[in-house]
Structure formats: C-alpha cells, structure tokens
Design an enzyme around this catalytic site. Structure first.
Site, PDB file in Angstrom:
ATOM      1  N   SER A  46      38.094  42.505  30.542  1.00 15.28           N
ATOM      2  CA  SER A  46      37.775  43.340  31.865  1.00 15.28           C
ATOM      3  C   SER A  46      38.976  43.220  32.805  1.00 15.28           C
ATOM      4  O   SER A  46      39.583  42.116  32.758  1.00 15.28           O
ATOM      5  CB  SER A  46      36.474  42.658  32.419  1.00 15.28           C
ATOM      6  OG  SER A  46      35.483  42.835  31.583  1.00 15.28           O
ATOM      7  N   SER A  47      39.164  44.083  33.553  1.00 11.68           N
ATOM      8  CA  SER A  47      40.075  44.012  34.704  1.00 11.68           C
ATOM      9  C   SER A  47      39.827  42.770  35.724  1.00 11.68           C
ATOM     10  O   SER A  47      38.895  42.504  35.716  1.00 11.68           O
ATOM     11  CB  SER A  47      40.486  45.345  35.419  1.00 11.68           C
ATOM     12  OG  SER A  47      39.350  45.507  36.272  1.00 11.68           O
ATOM     13  N   PHE A  48      41.050  42.511  36.206  1.00  5.78           N
ATOM     14  CA  PHE A  48      40.975  41.394  37.184  1.00  5.78           C
ATOM     15  C   PHE A  48      39.400  41.561  38.308  1.00  5.78           C
ATOM     16  O   PHE A  48      38.947  40.763  38.455  1.00  5.78           O
ATOM     17  CB  PHE A  48      42.258  41.186  38.003  1.00  5.78           C
ATOM     18  CG  PHE A  48      42.486  39.825  38.459  1.00  5.78           C
ATOM     19  CD1 PHE A  48      42.781  38.693  37.706  1.00  5.78           C
ATOM     20  CD2 PHE A  48      42.260  39.904  40.006  1.00  5.78           C
ATOM     21  CE1 PHE A  48      42.894  37.462  38.520  1.00  5.78           C
ATOM     22  CE2 PHE A  48      42.352  38.434  40.678  1.00  5.78           C
ATOM     23  CZ  PHE A  48      42.942  37.437  39.924  1.00  5.78           C
TER      24      PHE A  48
END
Ligand code: SAM
Length: 217
Positions: free
Chosen positions: A42-44
C-alpha cells in the site's frame, strides 16, 4: 492517534526493505508498488489513512487481513499493537514472515489462509483492518470483533470503494461510518471475488511501477 505519532512510527520502519531492491528508490513515492504474486504494498498515505481510521491508542490486539509485504503490520507493531496478520498468497506470507523476523518484529504473527475467516484462535480483536477491497463486510470479522472494537475496511466494487469504520459498542450494537473514497486491490476468496478469470490483475508499467490511476492498496 495523531498523524504525527503515526508518521513517527512509520519513520522507524525501513520501508525500502519491504520492496524489491530494484524499487528501493521508489519506496517512499506515494503510490503502491508491486511486491510479487500480482499484489502491491500500500502507498505511504494509504498506510497513514488506515492507521488513522483505526483510532488506535496503543496496546491493541489487531487482526490484519492481507499481510502483503508485511509493512503495514510492522507499522502497527511500532504503534504498540500486537498484530495477527493473514495472507492468502503463500510466497508473500513466507516473505513477510522472514523479513519481519529479521527486523525483529516479534509482536507480529503471520498466517497463511483466507483472512476473511479471521483468526478464531486469537479472537476477539480490539481492531481489525482489511487491506483489500471487499464486496461486502465478511461476517466472521464482525463476529471476531471485541465489544468496544473497531473494524476498518474498504467496501464497494472492484474499481472503487468507500473506507468504512464499523464500531462494536460495549453493548454489542454495531455502528457504521463511511470515511474516504478509496481504491484497493480486490479481496479474493469466498467473502471476496473469484480469482480468475474475472479478477482484474494489477496493471504494471514496464519499470514495475503502477500507473497513477491504479489501486492505492
Ligand atoms: N498490507 C500490505 C502491505 O503493507 O504490504 C498490503 C496489502 S495488499 C494491498 C492486499 C493484500 O491482500 C495482498 O497481499 C493480497 O494477496 C491479500 N489478500 C487478498 N485477498 C485475501 C484474503 N481473502 N485473505 C488474505 N489476504 C488476502
């Protein structure tokens, strides 16, 4: 828990170790990256969003559905949680287990299986977070939520969902709040979508980076 506290915990987790060496330089870019098994880390900002939505205080027992790279689980451990994480892709589950051990995350247990069935042996959980898009709320997860607990999951279609927070009051009554619009990879299995041929694969550019419009999760 404040965004600052979450960011501080995230700064202690070496995100670059959770992606392949060829993608290390992109580890902190704000889009998901491929991790193998046709899945993504997952993105930051998505990790920040999920941690914020869980309304953590520290010390909770958290079930995570979708271990993936193990990054979200490591962040939850840094936030003081005991984490029980379930992943359905064997190579990801093995890889995450090894890496989390190597980095010293002993407060994270990883299991291979359908996470939508929860982890009955360790239930009830104070928090449950699902990191894949659900067509509906899997019943085993609400059943394994402690009274006073919170379940956060993306619910909707395969392309777009709404992040939902379900709170189980001490009385046992469930309350639901709709949060942000989101775009996660699909939950597969009996509470999710069939794997093939309908399940859209995560698109990749030649460099292995997801295009801007791809799933966040
Ligand atoms: N939390 C992960 C991380 O930090 O890298 C990212 C998870 S990725 C967006 C979603 C994960 O959910 C994938 O690894 C996928 O294999 C997993 N998944 C999908 N359906 C599942 C299911 N029924 N049970 C367990 N894991 C599932």
């Amino acid at each position: 828990m404040s965004r600052d506290r979450i960011l501080k915990a995230m700064s202690r987790v070496p995100r670059e170790r959770f992606v392949s060496p060829t993608l290390e330089s992109l580890a902190y870019a704000d889009y998901p990256l491929p991790i193998g098994g046709e899945q993504t880390i997952s993105s930051f900002e998505t990790v920040v969003l999920l941690c914020t939505a869980l309304l953590l205080r520290g010390g909770e027992r958290v079930l995570e559905v979708g271990t993936g790279s193990g990054y979200q689980a490591a962040v939850l451990a840094e936030l003081g949680c005991k984490v029980y994480s379930v992943e359905r892709v064997a190579e990801l589950s093995r890889g995450a287990r090894k890496l989390l051990d190597r980095l010293g995350y002993l407060r994270v247990l990883v299991r291979l299986g359908d996470g939508a069935d929860g982890w009955p042996e360790y239930a009830p959980f104070d928090r449950i977070v699902v990191t894949a898009a659900c067509p509906d709320v899997p019943r085993p997860l609400t059943e394994q939520l402690a009274h006073g607990g919170i379940l956060v999951l993306p619910v909707g279609g395969r392309k777009s969902q709404r992040l939902v927070r379900i709170t189980r009051r001490m009385s046992g009554q469930f309350m639901q709040a709709a949060l942000d619009q989101c775009n996660f990879v699909p939950l597969l299995g009996k509470w999710g979508w069939a794997e093939e041929p309908h399940c859209a694969r995560v698109p990749r550019l030649s460099g292995g980076v997801l295009p801007g419009g791809g799933p966040w999760g």
